[in-house]
Design a protein around this motif. Structure first.
Motif, PDB file in Angstrom:
ATOM      1  N   SER B  56      14.702  -4.642  19.444  1.00  0.00           N
ATOM      2  CA  SER B  56      14.771  -5.926  18.751  1.00  0.00           C
ATOM      3  C   SER B  56      16.039  -6.671  19.126  1.00  0.00           C
ATOM      4  CB  SER B  56      14.734  -5.714  17.240  1.00  0.00           C
ATOM      5  OG  SER B  56      13.531  -5.112  16.860  1.00  0.00           O
ATOM      6  N   THR B  57      17.127  -5.924  19.238  1.00  0.00           N
ATOM      7  CA  THR B  57      18.391  -6.571  19.574  1.00  0.00           C
ATOM      8  C   THR B  57      18.299  -7.255  20.932  1.00  0.00           C
ATOM      9  OG1 THR B  57      19.531  -4.861  18.327  1.00  0.00           O
ATOM     10  CG2 THR B  57      20.858  -6.188  19.817  1.00  0.00           C
ATOM     11  N   HIS B 212       5.339   0.625  18.489  1.00  0.00           N
ATOM     12  CA  HIS B 212       5.457   2.076  18.392  1.00  0.00           C
ATOM     13  C   HIS B 212       4.106   2.743  18.581  1.00  0.00           C
ATOM     14  CE1 HIS B 212       9.632   2.286  17.418  1.00  0.00           C
ATOM     15  NE2 HIS B 212       9.500   1.388  16.479  1.00  0.00           N
TER      16      HIS B 212
HETATM   17  N1  LIG Z   1      23.539  -7.143  12.772  1.00  0.00           N
HETATM   18  C1  LIG Z   1      23.762  -5.840  13.008  1.00  0.00           C
HETATM   19  N2  LIG Z   1      24.891  -5.228  12.578  1.00  0.00           N
HETATM   20  C2  LIG Z   1      25.126  -3.916  12.819  1.00  0.00           C
HETATM   21  N3  LIG Z   1      24.305  -3.119  13.520  1.00  0.00           N
HETATM   22  C3  LIG Z   1      23.162  -3.660  13.983  1.00  0.00           C
HETATM   23  C4  LIG Z   1      22.821  -5.038  13.757  1.00  0.00           C
HETATM   24  N4  LIG Z   1      21.625  -5.283  14.348  1.00  0.00           N
HETATM   25  C5  LIG Z   1      21.228  -4.122  14.906  1.00  0.00           C
HETATM   26  N5  LIG Z   1      22.152  -3.150  14.706  1.00  0.00           N
HETATM   27  C6  LIG Z   1      22.076  -1.762  15.218  1.00  0.00           C
HETATM   28  O1  LIG Z   1      21.767  -1.796  16.601  1.00  0.00           O
HETATM   29  C7  LIG Z   1      20.875  -0.741  16.933  1.00  0.00           C
HETATM   30  C8  LIG Z   1      19.642  -1.292  17.613  1.00  0.00           C
HETATM   31  O2  LIG Z   1      18.840  -1.943  16.637  1.00  0.00           O
HETATM   32  P1  LIG Z   1      17.435  -2.606  16.943  1.00  0.00           P
HETATM   33  O3  LIG Z   1      17.025  -3.339  15.714  1.00  0.00           O
HETATM   34  O4  LIG Z   1      17.523  -3.374  18.198  1.00  0.00           O
HETATM   35  O5  LIG Z   1      16.487  -1.326  17.147  1.00  0.00           O
HETATM   36  P2  LIG Z   1      14.952  -1.290  17.517  1.00  0.00           P
HETATM   37  O6  LIG Z   1      14.843  -0.626  18.838  1.00  0.00           O
HETATM   38  O7  LIG Z   1      14.342  -2.625  17.370  1.00  0.00           O
HETATM   39  O8  LIG Z   1      14.409  -0.296  16.403  1.00  0.00           O
HETATM   40  P3  LIG Z   1      13.061  -0.339  15.511  1.00  0.00           P
HETATM   41  O9  LIG Z   1      12.006   0.315  16.310  1.00  0.00           O
HETATM   42  O10 LIG Z   1      13.391   0.507  14.324  1.00  0.00           O
HETATM   43  O11 LIG Z   1      12.765  -1.751  15.152  1.00  0.00           O
HETATM   44  C9  LIG Z   1      20.574  -0.015  15.646  1.00  0.00           C
HETATM   45  O12 LIG Z   1      21.382   1.124  15.606  1.00  0.00           O
HETATM   46  C10 LIG Z   1      20.945  -1.002  14.568  1.00  0.00           C
HETATM   47  O13 LIG Z   1      21.351  -0.354  13.407  1.00  0.00           O
END
Ligand SMILES: Nc1ncnc2c1ncn2[C@@H]1O[C@H](COP(=O)(O)OP(=O)(O)OP(=O)(O)O)[C@@H](O)[C@H]1O
Ligand SMILES: [Mg+2]
Lengths: 336, 508
Positions: B56-57, B212
């Protein structure tokens, strides 16, 4: 009863505010670098311009000056944390001051009676605020605005529009006396702040306050009695306003029905400077005390510098906004 | 075979979107450490990885919602800077967010076209008729049959998800990013969505698809990129990987086989419901749930499953009918009452009912049963820390995350906290409403194991899920809800997905 959500949604700000902070545990004063920095900078500047700023006498003076605003600010912290707002503080200060003064004539009642009456009156008004907000589902802004007007009117009715004077020395000592060299109002502020700090950080009810302010629906789903918890916040806020009213009446040795106008805004300013979110769930008493201190130092400094009172207001307004702005910026940088 | 990024594809087609060396850290957490990704026009490019891998990031950076610490973005061979979602839109990119971001008090139409309302050029006066017509067209494409004038807040999670998807389609983007679009959708809507994705591909739109659900990825995608711990493990044409290989890449280890359900031990009745009804939501619901039993609840969206769950959890009490818990009649009119009777709910809407987003994970965990870590009225921080270590650790939430406000956890980790929170009340009856929504495949296996284990320990479980395979493997019995009424009771060993759907479809 349905959960009533009447607070403005300030998602962006809240997100920022949440960022630097543990949330439920009050570490607000630790994370307020911006504010501490502003406080230190302001004090240094003042010291350079007016070395007598840093005399013990003047510092005690600053503390004395902030004590009333401080007590109010600590009280309204509860309400803001729970996601509400209280605009009735200034009027409650007047009302409770008048009530306390009426019981404080020499030789009538022991000291506990006027103090108790003042605090209880404030608490009753606060409880009423809370009940109308939670049971009646009216927006806190409106409810407390109504209370602001009504309490002022009641103060005028009870006093007949004239200051209530001729107060016992025991009572006025609460405003002007000291104990071991510390002014009594400052001691009261310290007591109120320490108790609140402990309650908010370490007691179950305190944690619930954060939860209710952060997300009312989730708090209810977790089995919390949201209405009672919110009402508690308003009640505490009212009680502290009562205490502030007592201290003010004692200090000016009269119960003034026209006292306290605009005090609520100074109190809210201190809380927000202290990092408590206007939308609830984030913040704490530590920051509030810092905020009140900063406002006190500004006032004191402007007095020392002989700035005319009109300019004082302009400068104060600017400083409050820039302090909050700087602080938010610092936090954004640290979290992003 | 050595399928490596950029090398596996022999074509010289240019990327419509390329990401190079993107890095991003949050308060000490390295969410992304130099990720690259190239997307062709007309392809469905899947992005997979565990919860918190950074999917997501990465996409938020592309969509201009988060600034990157380092890295470059190239759009059709030109270096671009996206500092704001509006710039992303101008560059022809749209994103469907994992965390829904609706305006609950606006209508569906207003939500759909926010920022693009058909309006008078100079006056800004909104043309309602055109607004509603445009919105209706978009909804139609996804087969949603409610009026564009519906208030957004009155829709369920799945319906809101559809609106979110329609919103991304509104902009005729050339790159559409979908972050777990099917997490909240049931079969029929998923099929619709796949149809739309097929159309988009035909039109040469690039779709970046995060999910997922491995089956979806294998079925839908042309290529897949795997992220783990903020790094890319490469991009693979879909023909070169299979389910096992993908899982091994994502998880970094082999996964045990999914727990199959043991036959239920016939325990005493934990929950009995007779003639339960609530106007406009559900009616004449009667069933029994035994200790040690997993009762599946199937149905299309809007069938009243969640409303029933809310009634049983005391969130919105039923208006008619009777409920017995452990043989005693109860009136569940507040969640406190339900919790005291040992009923806990994991809500499908975790942002609204599950979590207080600005509180740390640890405080959310203990919220519904804070007494457990208290002496008198005082919270014992050490005890709370210990509990958090134990409970969150068991679900694989890292210790460093315990004190972070949950809104900064990845979606999957948020779900784990919500689950742990419900379990911390030590419920006898657990209502799980879409419990595996958005959690990764390893965690999903953990949840399945957990459900089986709780049942074995004598807990009664009501499982609501739109993933029929999940219902079929986990439940001992399945109830099908149609338009608020019970339509069938099925034995998962003898029924099929098709049969369930037949009962779930409105008889028209
Ligand atoms: N605004 C924020 N502040 C602090 N940490 C963050 C923030 N946004 C994301 N993170 C951290 O960055 C990492 C990546 O998060 P991300 O949301 O991109 O994961 P994801 O791959 O989309 O997971 P999911 O499958 O659970 O959605 C995680 O460890 C999350 O806790
Ligand atoms: Mg995600």
């Amino acid at each position: 009863m349905r959960p009533q959500d009447s607070r403005p949604s300030v998602g962006g700000t809240r997100r920022l505010l949440c960022a630097a902070k543990g949330g439920g545990t009050d570490r607000s004063w630790l994370t307020r670098y911006g504010l501490v920095l502003a406080l230190v900078a302001m004090s240094t500047l003042l010291f350079l311009a007016k070395p007598n700023f840093l005399t013990l006498g003047n510092l005690v003076n600053v503390l004395r000056q902030i004590s009333i605003n401080g007590i109010l600010a600590v009280g309204v912290t509860y309400v803001l944390l729970a996601g509400g707002v209280d605009l009735s503080l200034g009027s409650l200060v007047a009302l409770t001051g008048v009530v306390a003064a009426s019981f404080a004539h020499p030789g009538e009642y022991p000291l506990i009676v006027p103090v108790g009456m003042g605090v209880l009156t404030g608490m009753a008004c606060g409880t009423l605020n809370g009940l109308v907000v939670t049971r009646g589902g009216v927006a806190p802004f409106i409810v407390t605005l109504g209370m602001m007007t009504a309490a002022r009117g009641l103060a005028l009715v009870l006093s007949g529009g004239r200051p209530v004077s001729n107060l016992s020395p025991a009572f006025t000592r609460l405003g002007s006396g000291d104990w071991l060299g510390v002014p009594i109002p400052v001691l009261l502020l310290a007591a109120v702040a320490v108790c609140s700090y402990l309650l908010l950080a370490n007691v179950r009810l305190g944690r619930y306050l954060y939860a209710v302010g952060g997300n009312e629906d989730a708090a209810r789903a977790a089995g919390l009695r949201v209405a009672s918890i919110k009402t508690f916040a308003y009640a505490v806020c009212g009680a502290f306003a009562g205490l502030a009213g007592v201290v003010l009446a004692a200090r000016i040795t009269t119960g003034q029905p026209n006292a306290g106008i605009g005090y609520e805004l100074d109190a809210i300013a201190a809380v927000v400077m202290g990092g408590t979110s206007l939308s609830g769930g984030v913040g704490g008493v530590g920051g509030t005390v810092l905020g009140a201190l900063l406002i006190g130092v500004i006032n004191n400094g402007l007095d020392l510098l002989n700035v005319s009172s009109c300019y004082q207001q302009i400068v104060k307004g600017l400083i409050i906004v820039s302090a909050v702005w700087l602080d938010r910026r610092a936090r954004r940088r640290r979290t992003a | 075979m050595a399928a490596n990024r950029h090398t596996c594809d022999t074509s010289t087609r240019p990327y419509v979107l390329e990401v190079r060396g993107v890095a991003k850290a949050f308060a000490g957490v390295q969410a992304l450490a130099g990720v690259g990704l190239g997307v062709y026009a007309g392809e469905v490019h899947a992005l997979v990885g565990e919860n918190g891998a950074g999917k997501s990031t990465l996409m938020k950076i592309v969509a201009g919602l988060e600034p990157a610490d380092a890295g470059e973005l190239w759009r059709q061979g030109r270096r671009v800077h996206v500092r704001h979602p509006a710039e992303a839109r101008r560059l022809g990119m749209a994103m469907i967010h994992q965390e829904l971001m609706p305006f609950p008090d606006l209508s569906v139409a207003e939500n759909l076209l926010i920022g693009h309302e058909p309006a008078g050029r100079w006056t800004g006066w909104i043309d309602r008729r055109r607004l509603h017509a445009a919105a209706a067209g978009l909804l139609d494409r996804l087969g949603a049959d409610w009026s564009p004038e519906t208030r957004m807040g009155d829709l369920g999670v799945a319906e809101q998800q559809l609106v979110e998807i329609a919103r991304a389609l509104a902009h005729r983007a050339e790159v559409v990013i979908m972050d777990e679009p099917t997490a909240a959708l049931a079969g029929r809507e998923v099929a619709r969505l796949f149809g739309v994705i097929g159309e988009l591909r035909q039109q040469g739109v690039a779709v970046i698809y995060i999910s997922h659900k491995i089956e979806e990825v294998l079925r839908l995608a042309d290529r897949v990129t795997v992220l783990r711990d903020g790094r890319s493990l490469g991009t693979y044409p879909i023909g070169t990987v299979n389910r096992e290989r993908l899982i091994a890449l994502m998880v970094g280890r082999e996964l045990g086989t999914t727990a199959t359900q043991q036959p239920a031990r016939e325990g005493p009745v934990a929950l009995a419901v007779r003639g339960l009804g609530r106007a406009g939501k559900f009616d004449e619901i009667s069933f029994q749930l035994r200790q040690g039993e997993v009762l599946g609840l199937a149905g299309l969206m809007g069938a009243g499953r969640t409303d029933l769950a809310h009634a049983l959890a005391g969130l919105e009490p039923a208006e008619r009918g009777e409920i017995w818990v452990q043989g005693r009649p109860v009136r569940l009119d507040h969640p406190r009452v339900a919790l005291d009777r040992g009923i806990a709910l994991v809500s499908e809407d975790r942002k609204r009912y599950g979590l207080v987003l600005c509180l740390p994970a640890q405080h959310n965990l203990t919220l519904a049963n804070l007494r457990r870590c208290c002496r008198g009225a005082f919270i014992r921080p050490r005890e709370e820390n210990r509990v958090a270590d134990e409970r969150l650790g068991a679900l694989g939430v890292r210790p460093a995350r315990r004190l972070q406000p949950v809104q900064f956890l990845s979606g999957g980790n948020q779900q784990k906290v919500a689950l742990a929170k419900a379990l911390f009340t030590e419920p006898q009856i657990l209502i799980l409403d879409e419990p595996t929504r958005g959690i990764d495949i390893a965690a999903k296996a953990d949840v399945y194991a957990l459900v089986a284990e709780l049942a074995r320990a004598g807990k009664a479980i009501l499982l609501i899920s739109s993933e029929l395979p999940e219902l079929l493997t986990l439940s001992h019995r399945i109830l099908v809800l149609r338009a608020g009424r019970l339509a069938a009771e099925l034995d998962p060993r003898r029924t099929t997905q098709e049969e369930i759907l037949q009962y779930a479809m409105p008889a028209s």
